[in-house]
Design a protein around this motif. Sequence first.
Motif, PDB file in Angstrom:
ATOM      1  N   ILE A 177       0.861  -1.186   0.000  1.00 16.69           N
ATOM      2  CA  ILE A 177       0.000   0.000   0.000  1.00 16.69           C
ATOM      3  C   ILE A 177       0.895   1.233   0.000  1.00 16.69           C
ATOM      4  O   ILE A 177       1.783   1.358   0.852  1.00 16.69           O
ATOM      5  N   SER A 188      -9.517   5.480  -0.716  1.00 16.27           N
ATOM      6  CA  SER A 188      -8.848   4.209  -0.998  1.00 16.27           C
ATOM      7  C   SER A 188      -9.862   3.282  -1.651  1.00 16.27           C
ATOM      8  O   SER A 188     -10.935   3.728  -2.063  1.00 16.27           O
ATOM      9  N   ILE A 248      -3.581   4.624  -0.972  1.00 16.56           N
ATOM     10  CA  ILE A 248      -4.365   5.527  -0.131  1.00 16.56           C
ATOM     11  C   ILE A 248      -3.980   6.944  -0.525  1.00 16.56           C
ATOM     12  O   ILE A 248      -2.795   7.279  -0.578  1.00 16.56           O
ATOM     13  N   GLU A 297      -8.839   4.393   6.165  1.00 15.85           N
ATOM     14  CA  GLU A 297      -8.589   4.032   4.770  1.00 15.85           C
ATOM     15  C   GLU A 297      -7.933   2.657   4.652  1.00 15.85           C
ATOM     16  O   GLU A 297      -8.203   1.912   3.706  1.00 15.85           O
ATOM     17  N   CYS A 304      -8.933  -0.837   2.514  1.00 18.18           N
ATOM     18  CA  CYS A 304      -7.942  -1.614   1.757  1.00 18.18           C
ATOM     19  C   CYS A 304      -7.989  -3.101   2.090  1.00 18.18           C
ATOM     20  O   CYS A 304      -7.610  -3.936   1.259  1.00 18.18           O
TER      21      CYS A 304
END
Length: 276
Positions: free
Chosen positions: A147, A166, A179, A204, A208
Amino acid sequence: MRKHTLTALFCLVAGASACIVSCKKENAPAKSTNEAGVSQTTLDQISALGFSTAEVRKVDGGYLVEGDILLSENDLTTKVNSPFLRTAKEEQYRTNNLVTGLPRVITIKVSNLGTAFVAGTDTAIARYNRLGLTISFRRITSGTANITISGFNQGPSGGFITLGSSGFPTSSGNPYNSIQMNTNAAAYGSNPNVLYVGSVIQHEIGHCIGFRHTDYFNRALSCGGTATNEGSAGVGAILIPGTPSGLSANSWMLSCSNGGNRTFNANDITALNYLY
């Protein structure tokens, strides 16, 4: 995740005549056609997935829904067979794809953002890792991360400002890989509070790894305005054992921010342990 701007808050609290126009706009029911030029076919696809069609915007990579969730064109045509997870006798959590290959360490990298965003990322990571889940997180400073957290600059619109955005895990079981955090001064100010930034990043990250907004069935809980229920989208429900009978409105996955520090409540921890 979104928050009210000061103008919107003044409307709600003071009810001043000068704010009547903007207040009415904020609380107006969603139109059948989208002002941003999103087609009715696309809006119908978004609705079929159980998401709100209010204020849908076309952005790079797809469509931004519910203020901070990015749905790709592929997401719109994916049939959802996953269940709701009920807590407090409300549909607070809904799985889409989940992260697989557990136990697993998910790496996160902060790209070209200030120290408050780096420290906020560390705060969010620590909060997840304290739970002892089968997924954990580690921030890296080089190489390719699972990420990546980067910035965008966007001011308020319609009485709200987007704090971050996200998406959901891939069909192959990987977390969503991006993000976006708003660097506009109206979002976090010129000297961002680390706990506030960390709370948004924590939220966020939740998207994910597969969590929806806990108040999608009644977004008025955190965003104000008229209560709306987006329905079940035709999928089943699972009652999570051990959850209380009363609704808790302090979840880390509420649609709109409280403007400060917010972390997991007891129901959130139950759901995280149930899935991971």
